[in-house]
Design an enzyme around this catalytic site. Structure first.
Site, PDB file in Angstrom:
ATOM      1  N   ARG A  81       0.819  -1.210   0.000  1.00 53.18           N
ATOM      2  CA  ARG A  81       0.000   0.000   0.000  1.00 53.18           C
ATOM      3  C   ARG A  81       0.851   1.258   0.000  1.00 53.18           C
ATOM      4  NH1 ARG A  81      -5.370   1.984   2.664  1.00 53.18           N
ATOM      5  NH2 ARG A  81      -4.879   4.139   3.070  1.00 53.18           N
ATOM      6  N   ASP A  93      -7.344   0.229  -0.917  1.00 57.68           N
ATOM      7  CA  ASP A  93      -8.121   0.680   0.228  1.00 57.68           C
ATOM      8  C   ASP A  93      -9.144  -0.402   0.536  1.00 57.68           C
ATOM      9  OD1 ASP A  93      -8.071   2.910   1.805  1.00 57.68           O
ATOM     10  OD2 ASP A  93      -9.286   4.148   0.482  1.00 57.68           O
TER      11      ASP A  93
HETATM   12  N1  ROI Z   1     -12.648   8.145  -5.195  1.00 57.67           N
HETATM   13  C1  ROI Z   1     -13.148   7.076  -5.837  1.00 57.67           C
HETATM   14  N2  ROI Z   1     -13.797   7.265  -6.998  1.00 57.67           N
HETATM   15  N3  ROI Z   1     -13.030   5.809  -5.345  1.00 57.67           N
HETATM   16  C2  ROI Z   1     -12.386   5.574  -4.167  1.00 57.67           C
HETATM   17  O1  ROI Z   1     -12.300   4.406  -3.740  1.00 57.67           O
HETATM   18  C3  ROI Z   1     -11.852   6.671  -3.459  1.00 57.67           C
HETATM   19  N4  ROI Z   1     -11.210   6.505  -2.266  1.00 57.67           N
HETATM   20  C4  ROI Z   1     -10.744   7.538  -1.577  1.00 57.67           C
HETATM   21  C5  ROI Z   1     -10.898   8.956  -2.053  1.00 57.67           C
HETATM   22  C6  ROI Z   1      -9.529   9.623  -2.092  1.00 57.67           C
HETATM   23  C7  ROI Z   1     -11.777   9.683  -1.067  1.00 57.67           C
HETATM   24  N5  ROI Z   1     -11.491   9.047  -3.367  1.00 57.67           N
HETATM   25  C8  ROI Z   1     -12.004   7.960  -4.012  1.00 57.67           C
HETATM   26  O2  ROI Z   1     -10.143   7.303  -0.415  1.00 57.67           O
END
Ligand code: ROI
Length: 157
Positions: A81, A93
């Site tokens: 990561r 994530d």
């Molecule tokens: N935006 C999208 N489209 N998908 C995500 O999984 C995602 N994850 C995040 C942030 C940076 C908020 N933006 C994201 O952590």
């Protein structure tokens, strides 16, 4: 056994492969595993980052919420990561969205996920998995889904 929903997201280092590897790892401690369709989504946050690949997994697990969190963080770390900045690009994530009907507010955990109701890349795949879902605060997933019906996400699977 608890019924849990996990959000998966990646926008670095072959995001589709990141999600596929994460699914294999999650299945090590899951039964009744189901994965939503995989979507491509525009970044929420700074726009000068690659598009994301997103999905939601549902499964049953004997792990407690904190044990589950530890496992998810181990998987994130094992896939190298990288997170370059707040609200920025990341290799993987894994967020706990729901853990049964529990509401948890501790130092390490907020369940349900604090921002899930406003994120189309969470609500749409969650609805795909279980259109009858009721969130712990009584909100029906169908009500949230209708707000995102005109979403512009790309469906990969
Ligand atoms: N935006 C999208 N489209 N998908 C995500 O999984 C995602 N994850 C995040 C942030 C940076 C908020 N933006 C994201 O952590």
């Amino acid at each position: 056994m608890a019924s849990v929903y996990i959000a998966l997201g990646s926008n670095l280092d072959n995001p589709l492969a990141q999600l596929e590897q994460a699914v294999k790892s999650l299945q090590q401690f899951a039964t009744d595993f189901a994965l939503s369709p995989i979507y491509g989504s525009k970044p929420l946050g700074p726009q000068d980052q690659p598009d994301y690949v997103n999905a939601v997994a549902r499964f049953s697990t004997p792990l407690s919420p904190l044990e589950l969190l530890d496992c998810l963080q181990q998987i994130e770390n094992s896939q190298g990561r990288v997170r370059l900045r707040r609200w920025g690009e990341r290799t993987l994530d894994l967020d706990i969205l729901l853990y049964d009907d529990q509401q948890i507010h501790s130092e390490r955990l907020t369940i349900p996920h604090y921002d899930m109701q406003r994120r189309e890349f969470v609500i749409v795949p969650l609805y795909d998995l279980n259109p009858d879902l009721i969130l712990p605060d009584g909100t029906a997933i169908g009500t949230l889904y209708r707000q995102f019906q005109d979403h512009q996400m790309v469906r990969y699977t």
